[in-house]
Each structure stands twice: as structure tokens, then as C-alpha cells.
Design a protein around this motif. Structure first.
Motif, PDB file in Angstrom:
ATOM      1  N   TYR A  31       0.632  -1.243  -0.181  1.00  0.00           N
ATOM      2  CA  TYR A  31       0.011  -0.008  -0.023  1.00  0.00           C
ATOM      3  C   TYR A  31       0.857   1.202  -0.039  1.00  0.00           C
ATOM      4  N   ALA A  32       0.364   2.348  -0.257  1.00  0.00           N
ATOM      5  CA  ALA A  32       0.903   3.850  -0.145  1.00  0.00           C
ATOM      6  C   ALA A  32       0.549   4.286   1.099  1.00  0.00           C
ATOM      7  N   ILE A  33       1.623   4.695   1.969  1.00  0.00           N
ATOM      8  CA  ILE A  33       1.150   5.780   3.140  1.00  0.00           C
ATOM      9  C   ILE A  33       1.812   6.714   2.875  1.00  0.00           C
ATOM     10  N   GLY A  34       0.976   7.795   3.026  1.00  0.00           N
ATOM     11  CA  GLY A  34       1.485   9.374   2.485  1.00  0.00           C
ATOM     12  C   GLY A  34       1.549  10.375   3.685  1.00  0.00           C
ATOM     13  N   ASP A  72       7.851   0.103   9.290  1.00  0.00           N
ATOM     14  CA  ASP A  72       8.152  -0.897   9.722  1.00  0.00           C
ATOM     15  C   ASP A  72       6.963  -1.851   9.765  1.00  0.00           C
ATOM     16  N   ASN A  73       6.977  -2.568   8.793  1.00  0.00           N
ATOM     17  CA  ASN A  73       5.936  -3.474   8.461  1.00  0.00           C
ATOM     18  C   ASN A  73       5.585  -4.689   9.535  1.00  0.00           C
ATOM     19  N   ALA A  74       6.276  -5.220  10.303  1.00  0.00           N
ATOM     20  CA  ALA A  74       6.228  -5.993  11.483  1.00  0.00           C
ATOM     21  C   ALA A  74       5.559  -5.360  12.456  1.00  0.00           C
ATOM     22  N   LYS A  75       5.513  -3.981  12.792  1.00  0.00           N
ATOM     23  CA  LYS A  75       5.023  -3.001  13.838  1.00  0.00           C
ATOM     24  C   LYS A  75       3.741  -2.205  13.176  1.00  0.00           C
ATOM     25  N   ASN A  76       3.417  -2.471  12.248  1.00  0.00           N
ATOM     26  CA  ASN A  76       2.444  -1.639  11.465  1.00  0.00           C
ATOM     27  C   ASN A  76       2.644  -0.020  11.616  1.00  0.00           C
ATOM     28  N   MET A  77       4.076   0.500  11.387  1.00  0.00           N
ATOM     29  CA  MET A  77       4.314   1.693  11.847  1.00  0.00           C
ATOM     30  C   MET A  77       4.910   2.200  10.588  1.00  0.00           C
ATOM     31  N   VAL A  78       4.757   3.705  10.174  1.00  0.00           N
ATOM     32  CA  VAL A  78       5.208   4.432   9.323  1.00  0.00           C
ATOM     33  C   VAL A  78       5.822   5.819   9.970  1.00  0.00           C
TER      34      VAL A  78
END
Length: 130
Positions: A31-34, A72-78
Motif C-alpha cells: 500500500y501507499a502511506i502518505g 516497519d511492517n512488522a510493527k504496522n508503523m510508518v
């Protein structure tokens, strides 16, 4: 789906700040996170975007070389690391997610428009003093 920004605050010009965007209700994948920002009396401005699958990033010219977006996809953080901040960086900063594959099109050369995102956080205020 929920996005929650944190990490805003008061910082002196030339200083650093790291914003976080906690995602829930979905798993960071392809996905794109902006990141966007809106200063008082000004229109919302795109700051950066990351494709969370391959890590492709793009930045607005106004922040290029000073801001870094990561996930950090493992933490679901951007995250948005802001270095050498300037008074003109003062704004409410928002993160947003775009689920459509089209948002990732040409991400290495095109900063997606706000209308391409599906969900938004409520924002975190960054104030840079001179």
C-alpha cells in the motif's frame, strides 16, 4: 481502519523530530502511506509517500534531503524523520493510506495527490520556532 499520528511538538529551527503513524485495522502490505501537512491559512500539501512493499519513497521538493520516510511492517508503523527543520515546516502533519494499486503507479517520480488516499489520521501538530 485507523491511522494515529504522534510525535509532534515544539522544536527549534535546525532541530529534529520523528513523527509516527500507527496503522490498525489492516496490515501494511503493498500500500501507499502518505504524509501531508497543512499550515494555518494554507492548503494541504503532500510531503512524502512510501510504498510499504518495496520501500519506494518520494518527497516534495520542499523537504527533500531533510525528511526521511520509512516503514516497519512488522510493527504496522510508518515514520517521518524530520531533520534540519525550518519555521516553514510548522503545520499539522497527517498520514494517510491508499489501498488502490493505482496510488503506487510511478511512485518513484510522482507524489500522489490527496484525493488518491482512502483513510486519514487526525494529525499531529509540529511547531518550529526560529
Amino acid at each position: 481502519v485507523q491511522l494515529v499520528e504522534s510525535g509532534g511538538g515544539l522544536v527549534q529551527a535546525g532541530g529534529s523530530l520523528r513523527l509516527s503513524c500507527a496503522a490498525s485495522g489492516f496490515t501494511l502490505g503493498d500500500y501507499a502511506i502518505g504524509w501531508f501537512r497543512q499550515a494555518p491559512g494554507k492548503e494541504r500539501e503532500g510531503v512524502s509517500c512510501i510504498g510499504t512493499s518495496d520501500g519506494t519513497t518520494i518527497y516534495a521538493d520542499s523537504v527533500k534531503g531533510r525528511f526521511t520516510v520509512s516503514s516497519d511492517n512488522a510493527k504496522n508503523m510508518v515514520y517521518l524523520q524530520m531533520n534540519n527543520v525550518k519555521p516553514e515546516d510548522t503545520a499539522v502533519y497527517y498520514c494517510a493510506v491508499g489501498f488502490e494499486a493505482e496510488v503506487l503507479r510511478d511512485l518513484n517520480v510522482r507524489l500522489p495527490d490527496a484525493t488518491e488516499y482512502d483513510y486519514w489520521g487526525k494529525g499531529t501538530l509540529v511547531t518550529v520556532s526560529s
